[in-house]
Design a protein around this motif. Sequence first.
Motif, PDB file in Angstrom:
ATOM      1  N   ASN A  38       0.835  -1.194   0.000  1.00 20.10           N
ATOM      2  CA  ASN A  38       0.000   0.000   0.000  1.00 20.10           C
ATOM      3  C   ASN A  38       0.873   1.248   0.000  1.00 20.10           C
ATOM      4  O   ASN A  38       1.916   1.307   0.653  1.00 20.10           O
ATOM      5  N   LEU A  39       0.419   2.271  -0.744  1.00 19.59           N
ATOM      6  CA  LEU A  39       1.075   3.565  -0.775  1.00 19.59           C
ATOM      7  C   LEU A  39       0.258   4.518   0.070  1.00 19.59           C
ATOM      8  O   LEU A  39      -0.872   4.878  -0.299  1.00 19.59           O
ATOM      9  N   TYR A  40       0.838   4.940   1.232  1.00 22.40           N
ATOM     10  CA  TYR A  40       0.145   5.886   2.109  1.00 22.40           C
ATOM     11  C   TYR A  40       0.608   7.285   1.747  1.00 22.40           C
ATOM     12  O   TYR A  40       1.800   7.600   1.787  1.00 22.40           O
ATOM     13  N   ARG A  41      -0.343   8.112   1.389  1.00 21.05           N
ATOM     14  CA  ARG A  41      -0.035   9.494   1.041  1.00 21.05           C
ATOM     15  C   ARG A  41      -1.007  10.408   1.769  1.00 21.05           C
ATOM     16  O   ARG A  41      -2.169  10.077   1.999  1.00 21.05           O
ATOM     17  N   VAL A  42      -0.523  11.610   2.111  1.00 19.73           N
ATOM     18  CA  VAL A  42      -1.307  12.568   2.891  1.00 19.73           C
ATOM     19  C   VAL A  42      -2.127  13.416   1.934  1.00 19.73           C
ATOM     20  O   VAL A  42      -1.628  13.854   0.875  1.00 19.73           O
ATOM     21  N   ARG A 112       1.195  11.212 -11.838  1.00 23.83           N
ATOM     22  CA  ARG A 112       1.371  12.254 -10.843  1.00 23.83           C
ATOM     23  C   ARG A 112       0.042  12.954 -10.540  1.00 23.83           C
ATOM     24  O   ARG A 112      -0.769  13.185 -11.433  1.00 23.83           O
ATOM     25  N   PHE A 113      -0.106  13.298  -9.225  1.00 24.77           N
ATOM     26  CA  PHE A 113      -1.261  14.046  -8.735  1.00 24.77           C
ATOM     27  C   PHE A 113      -0.738  15.368  -8.199  1.00 24.77           C
ATOM     28  O   PHE A 113       0.184  15.380  -7.369  1.00 24.77           O
ATOM     29  N   LYS A 114      -1.342  16.461  -8.673  1.00 32.78           N
ATOM     30  CA  LYS A 114      -0.921  17.759  -8.211  1.00 32.78           C
ATOM     31  C   LYS A 114      -1.214  17.926  -6.740  1.00 32.78           C
ATOM     32  O   LYS A 114      -0.384  18.430  -5.981  1.00 32.78           O
ATOM     33  N   SER A 115      -2.372  17.504  -6.281  1.00 36.54           N
ATOM     34  CA  SER A 115      -2.769  17.541  -4.880  1.00 36.54           C
ATOM     35  C   SER A 115      -3.741  16.401  -4.663  1.00 36.54           C
ATOM     36  O   SER A 115      -4.925  16.490  -5.051  1.00 36.54           O
ATOM     37  N   VAL A 116      -3.254  15.328  -4.084  1.00 35.09           N
ATOM     38  CA  VAL A 116      -4.077  14.139  -3.963  1.00 35.09           C
ATOM     39  C   VAL A 116      -5.215  14.394  -2.958  1.00 35.09           C
ATOM     40  O   VAL A 116      -5.042  15.095  -1.959  1.00 35.09           O
ATOM     41  N   GLN A 117      -6.400  13.829  -3.292  1.00 30.15           N
ATOM     42  CA  GLN A 117      -7.588  13.995  -2.461  1.00 30.15           C
ATOM     43  C   GLN A 117      -8.084  12.633  -2.012  1.00 30.15           C
ATOM     44  O   GLN A 117      -7.626  11.594  -2.491  1.00 30.15           O
ATOM     45  N   PHE A 118      -9.020  12.659  -1.054  1.00 24.72           N
ATOM     46  CA  PHE A 118      -9.546  11.386  -0.547  1.00 24.72           C
ATOM     47  C   PHE A 118     -10.228  10.591  -1.653  1.00 24.72           C
ATOM     48  O   PHE A 118     -10.210   9.353  -1.637  1.00 24.72           O
ATOM     49  N   THR A 131       4.078  -5.308 -27.598  1.00 23.61           N
ATOM     50  CA  THR A 131       4.897  -5.129 -28.813  1.00 23.61           C
ATOM     51  C   THR A 131       5.774  -6.355 -29.037  1.00 23.61           C
ATOM     52  O   THR A 131       6.720  -6.312 -29.832  1.00 23.61           O
ATOM     53  N   ASP A 132       5.465  -7.451 -28.309  1.00 20.76           N
ATOM     54  CA  ASP A 132       6.285  -8.661 -28.378  1.00 20.76           C
ATOM     55  C   ASP A 132       5.805  -9.550 -29.520  1.00 20.76           C
ATOM     56  O   ASP A 132       4.623  -9.535 -29.917  1.00 20.76           O
ATOM     57  N   GLU A 133       6.699 -10.383 -30.052  1.00 19.55           N
ATOM     58  CA  GLU A 133       6.323 -11.350 -31.085  1.00 19.55           C
ATOM     59  C   GLU A 133       5.444 -12.430 -30.491  1.00 19.55           C
ATOM     60  O   GLU A 133       4.505 -12.906 -31.141  1.00 19.55           O
ATOM     61  N   ASN A 134       5.724 -12.817 -29.273  1.00 21.17           N
ATOM     62  CA  ASN A 134       4.920 -13.810 -28.566  1.00 21.17           C
ATOM     63  C   ASN A 134       4.525 -13.220 -27.220  1.00 21.17           C
ATOM     64  O   ASN A 134       5.310 -12.519 -26.579  1.00 21.17           O
ATOM     65  N   SER A 135       3.338 -13.505 -26.797  1.00 23.18           N
ATOM     66  CA  SER A 135       2.827 -12.944 -25.550  1.00 23.18           C
ATOM     67  C   SER A 135       3.272 -13.812 -24.391  1.00 23.18           C
ATOM     68  O   SER A 135       2.740 -14.907 -24.164  1.00 23.18           O
ATOM     69  N   PHE A 136       4.292 -13.335 -23.703  1.00 27.63           N
ATOM     70  CA  PHE A 136       4.790 -14.001 -22.497  1.00 27.63           C
ATOM     71  C   PHE A 136       5.011 -12.953 -21.424  1.00 27.63           C
ATOM     72  O   PHE A 136       5.388 -11.836 -21.729  1.00 27.63           O
ATOM     73  N   GLY A 137       4.842 -13.324 -20.140  1.00 28.46           N
ATOM     74  CA  GLY A 137       5.107 -12.424 -19.031  1.00 28.46           C
ATOM     75  C   GLY A 137       3.856 -11.736 -18.530  1.00 28.46           C
ATOM     76  O   GLY A 137       2.719 -12.164 -18.761  1.00 28.46           O
ATOM     77  N   THR A 138       4.107 -10.596 -17.801  1.00 31.35           N
ATOM     78  CA  THR A 138       3.006  -9.819 -17.233  1.00 31.35           C
ATOM     79  C   THR A 138       2.940  -8.488 -17.953  1.00 31.35           C
ATOM     80  O   THR A 138       3.967  -7.829 -18.147  1.00 31.35           O
ATOM     81  N   TYR A 139       1.749  -8.073 -18.287  1.00 32.64           N
ATOM     82  CA  TYR A 139       1.539  -6.823 -19.023  1.00 32.64           C
ATOM     83  C   TYR A 139       0.882  -5.759 -18.157  1.00 32.64           C
ATOM     84  O   TYR A 139       0.623  -4.664 -18.636  1.00 32.64           O
ATOM     85  N   LYS A 140       0.644  -6.056 -16.894  1.00 35.47           N
ATOM     86  CA  LYS A 140       0.034  -5.073 -16.010  1.00 35.47           C
ATOM     87  C   LYS A 140       0.401  -5.391 -14.573  1.00 35.47           C
ATOM     88  O   LYS A 140       0.779  -6.522 -14.242  1.00 35.47           O
ATOM     89  N   ASP A 141       0.268  -4.336 -13.704  1.00 37.37           N
ATOM     90  CA  ASP A 141       0.532  -4.502 -12.285  1.00 37.37           C
ATOM     91  C   ASP A 141      -0.346  -3.496 -11.541  1.00 37.37           C
ATOM     92  O   ASP A 141      -0.663  -2.427 -12.065  1.00 37.37           O
ATOM     93  N   ILE A 142      -0.713  -3.860 -10.314  1.00 40.70           N
ATOM     94  CA  ILE A 142      -1.687  -3.070  -9.542  1.00 40.70           C
ATOM     95  C   ILE A 142      -1.032  -2.610  -8.253  1.00 40.70           C
ATOM     96  O   ILE A 142      -0.284  -3.361  -7.611  1.00 40.70           O
ATOM     97  N   VAL A 143      -1.326  -1.351  -7.870  1.00 44.36           N
ATOM     98  CA  VAL A 143      -0.864  -0.796  -6.615  1.00 44.36           C
ATOM     99  C   VAL A 143      -2.056  -0.115  -5.944  1.00 44.36           C
ATOM    100  O   VAL A 143      -2.913   0.475  -6.604  1.00 44.36           O
ATOM    101  N   ASN A 144      -2.078  -0.174  -4.584  1.00 44.13           N
ATOM    102  CA  ASN A 144      -3.194   0.363  -3.818  1.00 44.13           C
ATOM    103  C   ASN A 144      -2.764   1.685  -3.194  1.00 44.13           C
ATOM    104  O   ASN A 144      -1.816   1.745  -2.402  1.00 44.13           O
ATOM    105  N   LEU A 145      -3.410   2.805  -3.555  1.00 44.82           N
ATOM    106  CA  LEU A 145      -3.120   4.125  -3.028  1.00 44.82           C
ATOM    107  C   LEU A 145      -4.090   4.428  -1.899  1.00 44.82           C
ATOM    108  O   LEU A 145      -5.306   4.408  -2.094  1.00 44.82           O
ATOM    109  N   LYS A 146      -3.509   4.706  -0.683  1.00 47.32           N
ATOM    110  CA  LYS A 146      -4.303   5.022   0.489  1.00 47.32           C
ATOM    111  C   LYS A 146      -4.075   6.493   0.836  1.00 47.32           C
ATOM    112  O   LYS A 146      -2.956   6.900   1.165  1.00 47.32           O
ATOM    113  N   VAL A 147      -5.117   7.319   0.766  1.00 55.21           N
ATOM    114  CA  VAL A 147      -5.025   8.740   1.089  1.00 55.21           C
ATOM    115  C   VAL A 147      -5.481   8.908   2.532  1.00 55.21           C
ATOM    116  O   VAL A 147      -6.620   8.558   2.872  1.00 55.21           O
ATOM    117  N   ILE A 148      -4.520   9.446   3.359  1.00 49.40           N
ATOM    118  CA  ILE A 148      -4.810   9.571   4.790  1.00 49.40           C
ATOM    119  C   ILE A 148      -4.881  11.042   5.144  1.00 49.40           C
ATOM    120  O   ILE A 148      -4.348  11.908   4.436  1.00 49.40           O
TER     121      ILE A 148
END
Length: 884
Positions: A38-42, A112-118, A131-148
């Motif tokens: 988790n990414l905790y940001r104010v 980027r967020f100029k001023s992150v909000q809840f 852009t690969d000749e063969n589809s192997f691997g991961t093409y996406k990743d997820i991160v959880n943003l927590k605004v405190i």
Amino acid sequence: MAERYKCWLQTAGILHCLIIAVLWGLSSGRIVKVPAGNLYRVVGTPVGIPCNVSDYQGPSEQNFDWIVSRGNQWLNIVSTLEPDFSAAEYKDKIQKRDIWVERLGDSSVELRFKSVQFEDDGEYQCQTPSTDENSFGTYKDIVNLKVIPDGLTILSGKSRSVKPASFTEGKPLELQCVATTNSSVPTHVSVTWQLKVNDSVTKDILSFTEDNSFQPGDSYKNRYQSGDVRMGMERNGIFKLIINRLRPEDEGVYSCVAAEWAKEDGSNWKKIQEKNTDIAMIKVKQLAQLLKVSTVGGNLALNKGDTIDLICNVTGVEDMVTVSWYFSTSAAINPPSDKVLVHLNHAAVVNNTRFVTLSRISGTDYQLRVQQIDETDSGYYYCTASVWIQYISEMWHKAAERTSSPVGVTVGILDPTYAVELNSIKLPSSSGEPAELECRVLNLQNADDAKLTVTWYFSPKGQNVATEATVPIATMDQDWTLKLGNKYNERAEKGEIGFMKPELHAFKFHLQHALLSDRGEYFCNVTAWIKQRGNTWLKKQENSSLAIEIFWKTEDPSLSITAIEEKPVSTRGNTFEMVCSVSAEHVEVPHYSVAIAMNEPAFTDAKDSKMLISLTRDSVVKLERWDDQDRSEDVVLEKVGDEEFRFRLYRTQFSDEGSYYCIVQAWAPDTNGQWSEVVANLSNTVAVAFKTAAPQFNVTLHSEKPHVYQGETVEMNCTVDLSDIPNNSDVLYEVEWFVTQRFSNDTTQSPLVSIDQRSVVTYLKDSSTSDISAERIGTHQFRLRLHCSEKNVAGDYFCTVTPWIKSETGMWQKMPPQQSDSLSIRVDISVLDSFKMPLMYGIVVALLIGILACAIGKCASRYCSGERIAQRYEQHRLISMNTD
């Protein structure tokens, strides 16, 4: 069975291909990565979420799409490839640059967020188009943003407003900052104290970091380690900055910077927000500006024997003060070079003396007292005050220093007055005559306590004077001690010059025998001295007389020398005696050095002469080129009169024939008192020739067989061809053989053997008479034999012969040695002889082996065979007839 085995092989091959494909996909497929956890940001702070891709194929620059989860659906935010990618609710934010994507490189971007909000709280997905000749691997990743919420507060300790405050240099300073947080998630607060010197320079002083450690700024490391700068921590988020001793560079605006940290990726601290506030504006009053130093009172006019009392007033500081009093002879004071009279250090210790003291009479006044003053105390007095600060674990530091204006002190006294007159009692008209001068002091006043000293000076004058610099002759000091100049010590010891004080105010200088070097101008200098405090003398007055010239004309010096043969010699063995008479003109008190030289009969030029013996002006005899060490006592040179020298040569020989003469040098002291050569000359020659001519001889070395084979004997004959000797019994020989070996790195001439005049043989090399021998085989002939010659015998041989001739007086005299030409000896190896000895040894060994074999065979046949036959006969004996 065969079909089943075939089917099994096909199945194994397919599985093998699948395993290879899976491994290749896992090892070389595309990887998209965002921060883990988790990414905790104010709320209200700028936020950036990085995303990068690796192990991809295709173009180097990759495109990225950002989407966010809202409930059960995913909304498009922004894309680097499609301009119209954003969902409706994000288009306005994208256009206003409240949210945007920043490319950091070909394979990395940041959302980027100029001023992150809840409302920005949620799951964010970063994905990359393939852009690969063969589809192997991961093409996406997820991160959880927590605004405190923003729970960080920072306040100054006592007041919200910043007001200037003044502190004196060296005083302590304590500032307080309160930094707390009420965040709903686990966070950490760090605090940094900063000093803003001006608009462009801000320095970190001391930090309490996110890992609970203290970190000083670069310019405060030494002060932190010594304890001069430190941070105090108390409850409720109170952080104190403590400076024990303020310095001028501590002036400026102090601020407190608080930062809030949250953990990311499991263990790494990430700064999520930072706040700062100004705590105080500090003005440091430097001690150099506060310190004031002055002397009380004005200039003083005192008399000899009075006391000087001066006060130094030091104000403006309360720290440790040291005080020093100085004395200068001029108003242009300079403490580093002026004389220090007395000093008060940090420990209040004063280095008082008997007549000079320093005392502290009040909190700000320091009194100097000088007792029994005299004229040497006239000058300028001033004081210097220094303020010292002692830092923790450091030595004393000088913070400021000030010097007062000088106070002039005049000690009244009348200087002695007098005149100096120089009179000539006797003046020489030529060299050797005496001279006497008188220096008299006239009209002496104000000199009751004064003592007079005199110095005599001389300026040389003459044709041979290189410089006319004035040199001191002698000085008579306050204790009537005579100090002579370096150039007159020797003459004074000999009594040639003298100094007297016949009256109280009169001085005399006397020359026993005036020399040419004494011509010049003379004058005297009289100095009046006053005894002062400490039994030291002070020069008060100095006057010089007019000069008196001592001079007479001279002519060029000349030297005539006559050599007379006192005892002529016509036969060898007699004594030759020659007397040299010297006569010098226009040379003052000359000292002579004499040398005897000889020209051999074959040479008449003086440059080819040989100097035999010399006698210095101090009558020291020295052998020069007298080569015959056995006759070192046969040559004598002595002084028999002031201008007469005798040379004797005992036991004359043929080698002594030639022309003898004298070389004489006349010496006299120069103006510097050093001996210098005035004139030199040669005498006439005296010949030494015998009625009987010197014998002539020649030496030859000859061998009938210089080339021999190995093992043969080499013979060499050394023959002397001597003429002009009527009787063979009147000559004896010393013979010596030498060799230079060929097959050796040593090319020096090695002596082999010698035969003296009594025919005694001496072996000079490491050998014995078994392989080398020498003998006399005739009156004028000598033989050398090398027996059983080997290869090392080869070389160049020669002999030297030294004749001994019997003179008419019956004495044996040694003649110069004569050397023969070299004779080359070669030793060869005979082919037949090289096989002779091995062949003989082989035949002898073969005969011995044959005889030994025959002896062994005969013994074996006699004993061993006879025993066996006897046994056989015993076994087959005839049966006795009695058996039947």
